[in-house]
Design an enzyme around this catalytic site. Structure first.
Site, PDB file in Angstrom:
ATOM      1  N   SER A 143      -1.213   0.696   8.054  1.00 54.28           N
ATOM      2  CA  SER A 143      -1.920  -0.425   7.426  1.00 54.28           C
ATOM      3  C   SER A 143      -1.259  -1.710   7.888  1.00 54.28           C
ATOM      4  O   SER A 143      -0.147  -1.694   8.432  1.00 54.28           O
ATOM      5  CB  SER A 143      -1.818  -0.316   5.896  1.00 54.28           C
ATOM      6  OG  SER A 143      -2.249  -1.502   5.253  1.00 54.28           O
ATOM      7  N   TYR A 156       2.718   1.498  -1.874  1.00 59.49           N
ATOM      8  CA  TYR A 156       1.771   1.534  -0.759  1.00 59.49           C
ATOM      9  C   TYR A 156       2.444   1.045   0.526  1.00 59.49           C
ATOM     10  O   TYR A 156       2.354   1.684   1.581  1.00 59.49           O
ATOM     11  CB  TYR A 156       0.552   0.670  -1.098  1.00 59.49           C
ATOM     12  CG  TYR A 156      -0.569   0.767  -0.094  1.00 59.49           C
ATOM     13  CD1 TYR A 156      -1.490   1.794  -0.159  1.00 59.49           C
ATOM     14  CD2 TYR A 156      -0.703  -0.174   0.921  1.00 59.49           C
ATOM     15  CE1 TYR A 156      -2.526   1.897   0.762  1.00 59.49           C
ATOM     16  CE2 TYR A 156      -1.724  -0.093   1.848  1.00 59.49           C
ATOM     17  CZ  TYR A 156      -2.639   0.945   1.755  1.00 59.49           C
ATOM     18  OH  TYR A 156      -3.654   1.039   2.676  1.00 59.49           O
TER      19      TYR A 156
END
Length: 284
Positions: A143, A156
């Site tokens: 990401s 995350y």
């Protein structure tokens, strides 16, 4: 030695194929003539993806957290694949919004088991097949939040930094084998990840609801899953080992390099301006 490209008509594996980028990858590659082996825990979404594909499919309900299930899936793919495997896309992922001080460790563990250990399980399940044939690619989804740390997304970010480090290390190990490891860094992509996120009350501000947080993500996300899929496949075909998906990903990567201590704040302000929200959106 066999070529790593083009993708046309060579079999591929896609995890997280029930929705989002995974579904878009399956559709795009099927349009190229690739037989597709699909895996996801969401049986209904997986069936919906498979129903629309014009090429041969292998559909398997798999929990990527379970290494045994992934190895069983890899054995089935090996027996089923009509040609060499072109790539394994380890794409399954989830999100958690919380603070470090008040977050639920169980939520963090759930996320890490899917986002990081799921990628490791998929890699280790399919890598022996790729090494034996001497070609192909392991394509792991990190990401933009694997490029910089962002408040309220500690678990995350940690999982996506871990995917990045794992895949970059694997890339070095594979030099000379004919097999490649590719790290994908999507920016904001219009998927269901924010709507399915686990959101702690301490991560919400000014009476905001988790639904409003998800809508803020949708407003800030500027890349469609279909565009993301095309970008990823094109980059893998061109031999890239690192893929930035979306103009926001390119910007965040540049900010993280130029001003790493201030990049997160700049990104947060940009997301707020794009979404009209009082809080930043979840990274894809």
């Amino acid at each position: 030695m066999k070529r790593n490209h083009p993708a046309d008509a060579r079999a591929v594996v896609v995890t997280g194929a029930a929705s989002g980028i995974g579904r878009a990858l399956a559709r795009h590659l099927a349009e190229r003539g690739c037989p597709i082996a699909l895996a996801d825990k969401d049986e209904a979404g997986l069936a919906e993806t498979a129903h629309a594909l014009p090429t041969p499919t292998l559909v398997e309900v798999v929990d990527v957290r379970d290494a045994g299930q992934m190895h069983d899936f890899a054995s089935k793919v090996r027996a089923w694949a009509p040609r060499d495997l072109w790539a394994c896309f380890n794409n399954a992922g989830v999100a958690v919004n919380n603070t470090v001080a008040s977050g639920d460790p169980a939520d963090d563990q759930w996320l890490h088991d899917i986002n990081f250990h799921g990628v490791v399980n998929g890699t280790r399940a399919f890598l022996p097949h790729l090494l034996e044939q001497g070609s192909g690619a392991v394509v792991n989804t990190s990401s933009v939040y694997g490029l910089l740390g962002v408040p309220l997304h500690s678990a995350y970010c940690a999982s996506k930094f871990a995917v990045r480090g794992f895949t970059e290390a694997l890339h070095q190990e594979l030099i000379g084998t004919g097999v490649r490891a590719v790290t994908v860094h999507p920016g904001g992509v219009k998927t269901s990840i924010a709507h399915n996120a686990r959101v702690s009350p301490d991560a919400l501000t000014d009476g905001e609801t988790s639904q409003e947080r998800a809508r803020a993500f949708d407003a800030a996300a500027i890349t469609t899953p279909e565009r993301a899929a095309r970008t990823i496949v094109r980059a893998v075909e061109r031999g890239r080992s690192r893929v930035l998906v979306g103009p926001d990903a390119v910007l965040i990567d540049a900010l993280a390099r130029v001003t790493p201590t201030h990049a997160a704040g700049l990104v947060g302000r940009l997301e707020k301006r794009l979404s009209g929200s009082t809080t930043s959106a979840v990274g894809a």
